[in-house]
Scaffold this motif. Structure first.
Motif, PDB file in Angstrom:
ATOM      1  N   ALA A  68       0.858  -1.190   0.000  1.00  0.00           N
ATOM      2  CA  ALA A  68       0.000   0.000   0.000  1.00  0.00           C
ATOM      3  C   ALA A  68       0.888   1.231   0.000  1.00  0.00           C
ATOM      4  O   ALA A  68       1.483   1.564   1.020  1.00  0.00           O
ATOM      5  N   LYS A  69       0.989   1.858  -1.153  1.00  0.00           N
ATOM      6  CA  LYS A  69       1.738   3.109  -1.258  1.00  0.00           C
ATOM      7  C   LYS A  69       0.814   4.154  -1.834  1.00  0.00           C
ATOM      8  O   LYS A  69       0.053   3.885  -2.753  1.00  0.00           O
ATOM      9  N   LEU A  70       0.866   5.338  -1.286  1.00  0.00           N
ATOM     10  CA  LEU A  70       0.108   6.466  -1.805  1.00  0.00           C
ATOM     11  C   LEU A  70       1.082   7.581  -2.121  1.00  0.00           C
ATOM     12  O   LEU A  70       2.075   7.752  -1.425  1.00  0.00           O
ATOM     13  N   GLY A  71       0.782   8.338  -3.143  1.00  0.00           N
ATOM     14  CA  GLY A  71       1.629   9.475  -3.458  1.00  0.00           C
ATOM     15  C   GLY A  71       1.663   9.739  -4.947  1.00  0.00           C
ATOM     16  O   GLY A  71       0.898   9.174  -5.715  1.00  0.00           O
ATOM     17  N   LYS A  72       2.580  10.604  -5.353  1.00  0.00           N
ATOM     18  CA  LYS A  72       2.740  10.936  -6.766  1.00  0.00           C
ATOM     19  C   LYS A  72       3.637   9.906  -7.422  1.00  0.00           C
ATOM     20  O   LYS A  72       4.689   9.566  -6.903  1.00  0.00           O
ATOM     21  N   LYS A  73       3.183   9.433  -8.572  1.00  0.00           N
ATOM     22  CA  LYS A  73       3.883   8.371  -9.251  1.00  0.00           C
ATOM     23  C   LYS A  73       4.291   8.850 -10.646  1.00  0.00           C
ATOM     24  O   LYS A  73       3.526   9.518 -11.329  1.00  0.00           O
ATOM     25  N   ALA A  74       5.480   8.484 -11.062  1.00  0.00           N
ATOM     26  CA  ALA A  74       5.940   8.757 -12.426  1.00  0.00           C
ATOM     27  C   ALA A  74       5.850   7.461 -13.220  1.00  0.00           C
ATOM     28  O   ALA A  74       6.255   6.407 -12.740  1.00  0.00           O
TER      29      ALA A  74
ATOM     30  N   ARG B 213       2.551   7.221   1.977  1.00  0.00           N
ATOM     31  CA  ARG B 213       2.278   6.004   2.749  1.00  0.00           C
ATOM     32  C   ARG B 213       3.160   4.879   2.222  1.00  0.00           C
ATOM     33  O   ARG B 213       3.326   4.719   1.017  1.00  0.00           O
ATOM     34  N   ASP B 214       3.701   4.078   3.152  1.00  0.00           N
ATOM     35  CA  ASP B 214       4.479   2.911   2.779  1.00  0.00           C
ATOM     36  C   ASP B 214       4.188   1.812   3.794  1.00  0.00           C
ATOM     37  O   ASP B 214       4.639   1.875   4.939  1.00  0.00           O
ATOM     38  N   SER B 215       3.380   0.835   3.390  1.00  0.00           N
ATOM     39  CA  SER B 215       2.987  -0.252   4.280  1.00  0.00           C
ATOM     40  C   SER B 215       2.487  -1.420   3.438  1.00  0.00           C
ATOM     41  O   SER B 215       2.449  -1.354   2.221  1.00  0.00           O
ATOM     42  N   ARG B 216       2.097  -2.483   4.124  1.00  0.00           N
ATOM     43  CA  ARG B 216       1.409  -3.605   3.494  1.00  0.00           C
ATOM     44  C   ARG B 216       0.084  -3.781   4.220  1.00  0.00           C
ATOM     45  O   ARG B 216       0.005  -3.549   5.429  1.00  0.00           O
ATOM     46  N   VAL B 217      -0.970  -4.181   3.485  1.00  0.00           N
ATOM     47  CA  VAL B 217      -2.291  -4.301   4.098  1.00  0.00           C
ATOM     48  C   VAL B 217      -2.988  -5.597   3.706  1.00  0.00           C
ATOM     49  O   VAL B 217      -2.761  -6.143   2.623  1.00  0.00           O
ATOM     50  N   GLY B 218      -3.833  -6.067   4.609  1.00  0.00           N
ATOM     51  CA  GLY B 218      -4.748  -7.174   4.381  1.00  0.00           C
ATOM     52  C   GLY B 218      -6.089  -6.778   4.976  1.00  0.00           C
ATOM     53  O   GLY B 218      -6.190  -5.754   5.661  1.00  0.00           O
ATOM     54  N   TRP B 219      -7.122  -7.562   4.725  1.00  0.00           N
ATOM     55  CA  TRP B 219      -8.469  -7.162   5.139  1.00  0.00           C
ATOM     56  C   TRP B 219      -9.138  -8.239   5.986  1.00  0.00           C
ATOM     57  O   TRP B 219      -9.080  -9.415   5.663  1.00  0.00           O
ATOM     58  N   ILE B 220      -9.802  -7.821   7.058  1.00  0.00           N
ATOM     59  CA  ILE B 220     -10.556  -8.695   7.958  1.00  0.00           C
ATOM     60  C   ILE B 220     -12.039  -8.534   7.629  1.00  0.00           C
ATOM     61  O   ILE B 220     -12.580  -7.427   7.748  1.00  0.00           O
ATOM     62  N   HIS B 221     -12.671  -9.628   7.256  1.00  0.00           N
ATOM     63  CA  HIS B 221     -14.108  -9.615   6.961  1.00  0.00           C
ATOM     64  C   HIS B 221     -14.892 -10.420   7.993  1.00  0.00           C
ATOM     65  O   HIS B 221     -16.106 -10.530   7.888  1.00  0.00           O
TER      66      HIS B 221
ATOM     67  N   GLN C  23      -8.812  -3.100   8.239  1.00  0.00           N
ATOM     68  CA  GLN C  23      -7.516  -3.177   7.568  1.00  0.00           C
ATOM     69  C   GLN C  23      -6.432  -3.596   8.558  1.00  0.00           C
ATOM     70  O   GLN C  23      -6.227  -2.940   9.573  1.00  0.00           O
ATOM     71  N   TYR C  24      -5.767  -4.691   8.234  1.00  0.00           N
ATOM     72  CA  TYR C  24      -4.593  -5.125   8.980  1.00  0.00           C
ATOM     73  C   TYR C  24      -3.405  -4.492   8.268  1.00  0.00           C
ATOM     74  O   TYR C  24      -3.166  -4.744   7.090  1.00  0.00           O
ATOM     75  N   THR C  25      -2.684  -3.627   8.966  1.00  0.00           N
ATOM     76  CA  THR C  25      -1.600  -2.870   8.357  1.00  0.00           C
ATOM     77  C   THR C  25      -0.271  -3.265   8.974  1.00  0.00           C
ATOM     78  O   THR C  25      -0.135  -3.309  10.191  1.00  0.00           O
ATOM     79  N   VAL C  26       0.704  -3.545   8.098  1.00  0.00           N
ATOM     80  CA  VAL C  26       2.047  -3.921   8.532  1.00  0.00           C
ATOM     81  C   VAL C  26       3.019  -2.886   7.985  1.00  0.00           C
ATOM     82  O   VAL C  26       3.069  -2.644   6.778  1.00  0.00           O
ATOM     83  N   TYR C  27       3.763  -2.253   8.893  1.00  0.00           N
ATOM     84  CA  TYR C  27       4.779  -1.263   8.533  1.00  0.00           C
ATOM     85  C   TYR C  27       6.151  -1.879   8.782  1.00  0.00           C
ATOM     86  O   TYR C  27       6.515  -2.124   9.928  1.00  0.00           O
ATOM     87  N   ASP C  28       6.888  -2.129   7.705  1.00  0.00           N
ATOM     88  CA  ASP C  28       8.254  -2.631   7.842  1.00  0.00           C
ATOM     89  C   ASP C  28       9.198  -1.476   8.173  1.00  0.00           C
ATOM     90  O   ASP C  28       8.769  -0.310   8.235  1.00  0.00           O
ATOM     91  N   HIS C  29      10.480  -1.773   8.387  1.00  0.00           N
ATOM     92  CA  HIS C  29      11.477  -0.732   8.679  1.00  0.00           C
ATOM     93  C   HIS C  29      11.362   0.400   7.651  1.00  0.00           C
ATOM     94  O   HIS C  29      11.354   0.152   6.449  1.00  0.00           O
ATOM     95  N   GLY C  30      11.207   1.624   8.116  1.00  0.00           N
ATOM     96  CA  GLY C  30      11.060   2.784   7.242  1.00  0.00           C
ATOM     97  C   GLY C  30       9.626   3.051   6.821  1.00  0.00           C
ATOM     98  O   GLY C  30       9.320   4.108   6.278  1.00  0.00           O
ATOM     99  N   GLY C  31       8.708   2.120   7.071  1.00  0.00           N
ATOM    100  CA  GLY C  31       7.309   2.318   6.703  1.00  0.00           C
ATOM    101  C   GLY C  31       6.669   3.425   7.523  1.00  0.00           C
ATOM    102  O   GLY C  31       7.070   3.699   8.650  1.00  0.00           O
ATOM    103  N   PHE C  32       5.648   4.056   6.953  1.00  0.00           N
ATOM    104  CA  PHE C  32       4.995   5.196   7.609  1.00  0.00           C
ATOM    105  C   PHE C  32       3.674   5.480   6.911  1.00  0.00           C
ATOM    106  O   PHE C  32       3.376   4.912   5.854  1.00  0.00           O
TER     107      PHE C  32
ATOM    108  N   PHE D  86      -6.946  14.872  11.604  1.00  0.00           N
ATOM    109  CA  PHE D  86      -5.662  14.532  10.994  1.00  0.00           C
ATOM    110  C   PHE D  86      -4.863  13.634  11.935  1.00  0.00           C
ATOM    111  O   PHE D  86      -4.835  13.846  13.142  1.00  0.00           O
ATOM    112  N   HIS D  87      -4.211  12.623  11.356  1.00  0.00           N
ATOM    113  CA  HIS D  87      -3.384  11.703  12.128  1.00  0.00           C
ATOM    114  C   HIS D  87      -2.314  11.119  11.219  1.00  0.00           C
ATOM    115  O   HIS D  87      -2.386  11.226   9.998  1.00  0.00           O
ATOM    116  N   ARG D  88      -1.304  10.507  11.842  1.00  0.00           N
ATOM    117  CA  ARG D  88      -0.218   9.903  11.069  1.00  0.00           C
ATOM    118  C   ARG D  88       0.444   8.797  11.893  1.00  0.00           C
ATOM    119  O   ARG D  88       0.272   8.718  13.104  1.00  0.00           O
ATOM    120  N   VAL D  89       1.232   7.979  11.175  1.00  0.00           N
ATOM    121  CA  VAL D  89       2.102   6.985  11.797  1.00  0.00           C
ATOM    122  C   VAL D  89       3.515   7.366  11.386  1.00  0.00           C
ATOM    123  O   VAL D  89       3.823   7.437  10.189  1.00  0.00           O
TER     124      VAL D  89
END
Length: 191
Positions: A32-38, A52-60, A92-101, A167-170
């Motif tokens: 899961a990355k958000l931002g401007k892409k080239a 945003r830099d993370s990995r996500v999965g979903w709980i149903h 959303q199950y969110t996993v932030y690896d080293h440097g993730g935010f 507003f919030h952040r990790v």
């Protein structure tokens, strides 16, 4: 003008929490990355500025969703928000690896969704605490206050509920892997 408390922290009952944790690590995760892409002529892509830099999965799982909905309903009453909520999206199950935010953002969308629902209450549940960095910041003070936010870290199974237009952040993870469970509670548009 806002009414009530800016947030509340609650705890998932221990037996229920251990059952939830067992399900999380088996979830498939997507980047899961958000931002401007080239996009280059050869079809390759590169993020120029990422928010945003993370990995996500979903709980149903209905039992998990019902538990968190009941907690949000209690938070809604305890904080005196008195919001009309009647729906919880898949969590959303969110996993932030080293440097993730995840940079500053709000969870409420600009328009109601396809079901004519508006996100009103959000939550973040800490799944682990064996990492460094990754602090959760929630902007709750006025612009003249420095800093304008409060910083949170918590033990696994603790959940912070707050209004979705806050507003919030990790902050970036400096060591280890941060895991969280995130939810959004919706209702009819405001009148």
């Amino acid at each position: 003008m806002r009414y009530g408390e800016p947030y509340i922290i609650m705890k998932v009952p221990p037996i229920t929490w251990s059952n939830i944790v067992k399900r999380l690590d088996s979830l498939p995760l997507k980047i899961a990355k958000l931002g401007k892409k080239a996009v280059y002529n050869d079809g390759s892509e590169k993020f120029l500025k990422t928010s945003r830099d993370s990995r996500v999965g979903w709980i149903h799982d209905e039992d998990v969703l019902n538990l968190f909905f009941d907690m949000a309903d209690q938070a809604n009453r305890d904080c005196k928000w008195n919001l009309n909520i009647d729906f919880l999206e898949a969590m959303q199950y969110t996993v932030y690896d080293h440097g993730g935010f995840y940079d500053w953002h709000v969870d409420q969308h600009e328009e109601p969704n396809a079901e004519n629902q508006v996100r009103k209450i959000s939550c973040t549940c800490w799944v682990n605490d064996d990492y460094e960095g990754g602090e959760f910041d929630l902007e709750i003070y006025n612009p003249k206050t420095e800093p304008r936010y409060e910083t949170f870290t918590a033990k696994p199974g603790h959940v912070i509920f707050f209004l979705s237009d806050t507003f919030h952040r990790v902050r970036p993870i400096t060591s280890g892997v941060r895991k969280s469970l995130v939810g959004w509670f919706s209702g009819p548009p405001y009148v």
